[in-house]
Motif scaffolding. Structure first.
Motif, short mmCIF file in Angstrom:
data_model
loop_
_atom_site.label_atom_id
_atom_site.label_comp_id
_atom_site.label_asym_id
_atom_site.label_seq_id
_atom_site.Cartn_x
_atom_site.Cartn_y
_atom_site.Cartn_z
N LEU A 124 40.83 23.29 35.04
CA LEU A 124 39.67 23.72 34.08
C LEU A 124 38.76 22.74 33.57
O LEU A 124 39.37 22.48 32.52
CB LEU A 124 40.25 24.93 33.46
CG LEU A 124 40.33 26.31 34.02
CD1 LEU A 124 41.85 26.40 34.80
CD2 LEU A 124 40.60 27.46 32.77
N VAL A 125 37.67 22.60 33.89
CA VAL A 125 36.76 21.63 33.31
C VAL A 125 35.87 22.16 32.35
O VAL A 125 35.07 21.32 31.57
CB VAL A 125 36.13 20.50 34.29
CG1 VAL A 125 37.19 20.10 35.26
CG2 VAL A 125 35.37 21.53 35.37
N ASP A 126 35.74 23.39 32.30
CA ASP A 126 34.52 23.99 31.45
C ASP A 126 35.08 24.20 30.22
O ASP A 126 36.29 25.11 29.87
CB ASP A 126 34.18 25.51 32.20
CG ASP A 126 33.02 26.03 31.37
OD1 ASP A 126 33.40 26.46 30.26
OD2 ASP A 126 31.87 25.95 31.47
N HIS A 127 34.64 23.60 29.27
CA HIS A 127 35.03 23.81 27.70
C HIS A 127 35.00 25.10 27.20
O HIS A 127 36.03 25.59 26.29
CB HIS A 127 34.33 22.67 26.77
CG HIS A 127 34.74 21.32 26.93
ND1 HIS A 127 33.70 20.38 28.09
CD2 HIS A 127 35.57 20.39 26.88
CE1 HIS A 127 33.99 19.37 27.91
NE2 HIS A 127 34.89 19.22 27.33
N VAL A 213 58.83 32.02 31.24
CA VAL A 213 57.81 32.20 32.28
C VAL A 213 56.55 31.16 32.09
O VAL A 213 56.43 31.10 30.84
CB VAL A 213 57.36 33.72 32.49
CG1 VAL A 213 56.32 33.82 33.36
CG2 VAL A 213 58.62 34.65 32.82
N ALA A 214 56.08 30.75 33.16
CA ALA A 214 54.94 30.08 33.08
C ALA A 214 53.97 30.14 34.17
O ALA A 214 54.21 30.69 35.24
CB ALA A 214 55.22 28.54 33.39
N LEU A 215 52.81 30.91 33.67
CA LEU A 215 51.65 31.51 34.28
C LEU A 215 50.68 30.45 34.59
O LEU A 215 50.12 30.04 33.73
CB LEU A 215 51.02 32.73 33.63
CG LEU A 215 49.82 33.64 34.21
CD1 LEU A 215 50.30 34.17 35.60
CD2 LEU A 215 49.25 34.34 33.39
N LEU A 216 50.44 30.37 35.95
CA LEU A 216 49.45 29.29 36.46
C LEU A 216 48.06 29.87 36.80
O LEU A 216 47.90 30.85 37.58
CB LEU A 216 50.00 28.49 37.75
CG LEU A 216 51.50 28.39 37.67
CD1 LEU A 216 51.79 27.71 39.19
CD2 LEU A 216 52.01 27.48 36.68
N LEU A 217 47.14 29.28 36.11
CA LEU A 217 45.46 29.60 36.21
C LEU A 217 44.76 28.52 36.91
O LEU A 217 44.98 27.40 36.21
CB LEU A 217 45.23 30.04 35.04
CG LEU A 217 45.85 31.29 34.21
CD1 LEU A 217 45.27 31.44 32.91
CD2 LEU A 217 45.46 32.53 35.08
N GLY A 218 43.98 28.71 38.01
CA GLY A 218 43.41 27.89 38.38
C GLY A 218 41.93 27.98 38.00
O GLY A 218 41.38 28.78 37.32
N ALA A 219 40.91 26.89 38.25
CA ALA A 219 39.67 26.78 38.05
C ALA A 219 38.94 27.89 38.60
O ALA A 219 39.08 28.57 39.75
CB ALA A 219 39.20 25.64 38.54
N GLU A 220 37.66 28.10 37.72
CA GLU A 220 36.69 29.31 38.36
C GLU A 220 36.37 28.54 39.68
O GLU A 220 35.73 27.54 40.07
CB GLU A 220 35.80 29.17 37.17
CG GLU A 220 34.66 30.20 37.31
CD GLU A 220 34.95 31.55 36.78
OE1 GLU A 220 35.27 32.57 37.46
OE2 GLU A 220 35.15 31.60 35.43
N GLY A 221 36.27 29.69 40.51
CA GLY A 221 35.57 29.71 41.90
C GLY A 221 36.64 29.07 42.81
O GLY A 221 37.32 29.98 43.55
#
Length: 270
Positions: A124-127, A213-221
């Motif tokens: 995630l590169v958006d601040h 538990v570890a929830l993984l979130l990816g970058a927008e788009g």
């Protein structure tokens, strides 16, 4: 200690140089080991979390609101015009503070601190998104946040501002290696859940409870990488309405998805 400054180019204000130049700020802040906190509430939270003050930049009319927490810190007092000129924008919250960064814990150290619920952010590169996710994480019972190597800096000014200081209240660490990072989490006893828009995945609030538990979130788009999707223990989704799917709406932005998914994990634990 008050110092009145009448020139925006005064070298004493070098920590506050060209705040809208993202690349310059990244290199300057890393080189000097600092970050900026904006506004009374965020500055108070940074001080309360133990970050030392390098200096404060403010105008005369905002001095009184921060006097009780600044101690003997150096405070540069400028006019409204100089403040706007230095910042490049209207500082509605009255003050900027240059703060010393604290050492970031290693991933191993963070995993040993007893955290049960993790958010793991991949690239995630958006601040603004990173700051908003920290705010949701702090509000919804997440114990810590893990960043992939390429994630945006949570202490960059925009992230701190959007999080309303939540980046100071929730522990975080950065992975050394993206490729083996999930294996490190599993070795520490975490069940990894990959959030995906794929509606064939298990609904987030229906997953079996687990101690860690570890929830993984990816970058927008782009979402999560294929590697992390394959490496995760289970894929999970946020169920979308039939009407939304029929209109081609199959996912949420990453900030909304993070908040709903964190809430879904809380419901699954009840």
């Amino acid at each position: 200690m008050l110092e009145y400054v009448t020139d925006a180019a005064d070298p004493r204000l070098s920590d506050y140089t060209r705040l809208r130049d993202v690349e310059l700020r990244k290199s300057l802040e890393a080189e000097r080991g600092l970050f900026l906190a904006e506004g009374e509430k965020v500055i108070r939270r940074a001080i309360g979390a133990g970050y030392p003050i390098r200096s404060v930049l403010t105008t005369r009319r905002w001095l009184a609101s921060l006097e009780d927490v600044l101690g003997d810190a150096t405070v540069y007092v400028v006019s409204d015009e100089i403040m706007s000129g230095i910042a490049g924008f209207q500082v509605h919250r009255g003050a900027l503070a240059s703060m010393e960064r604290l050492p970031l814990p290693s991933l191993d150290a963070l995993l040993k601190n007893g955290a049960r619920r993790l958010l793991v952010l991949e690239d995630l590169v958006d601040h603004s998104n990173v700051g908003a996710i920290f705010r949701s994480a702090a509000a919804l019972g997440v114990d810590a946040v893990i960043l992939s190597p390429r994630c945006a800096d949570p202490l960059y000014r925009r992230a701190v501002k959007v999080s309303m200081g939540a980046v100071f209240s929730i522990p975080y660490a950065r992975m050394d290696d993206w490729f083996t990072g999930l294996a490190q989490l599993r070795a520490a006893g975490y069940r990894t859940l990959a959030l995906t828009p794929d509606q064939s995945a298990a609904p987030i609030d229906s997953v079996e409870p687990a101690d860690r538990v570890a929830l993984l979130l990816g970058a927008e788009g782009d979402g999560l990488s294929s590697h992390w999707l394959e490496e995760a223990d289970q894929a999970v989704c946020i169920p979308m309405s039939a009407a939304a799917l029929s209109n081609g709406v199959d996912s949420l932005n990453v900030v909304a998805a993070a908040a709903i998914a964190c809430h879904g994990l809380m419901r699954a634990e009840r």
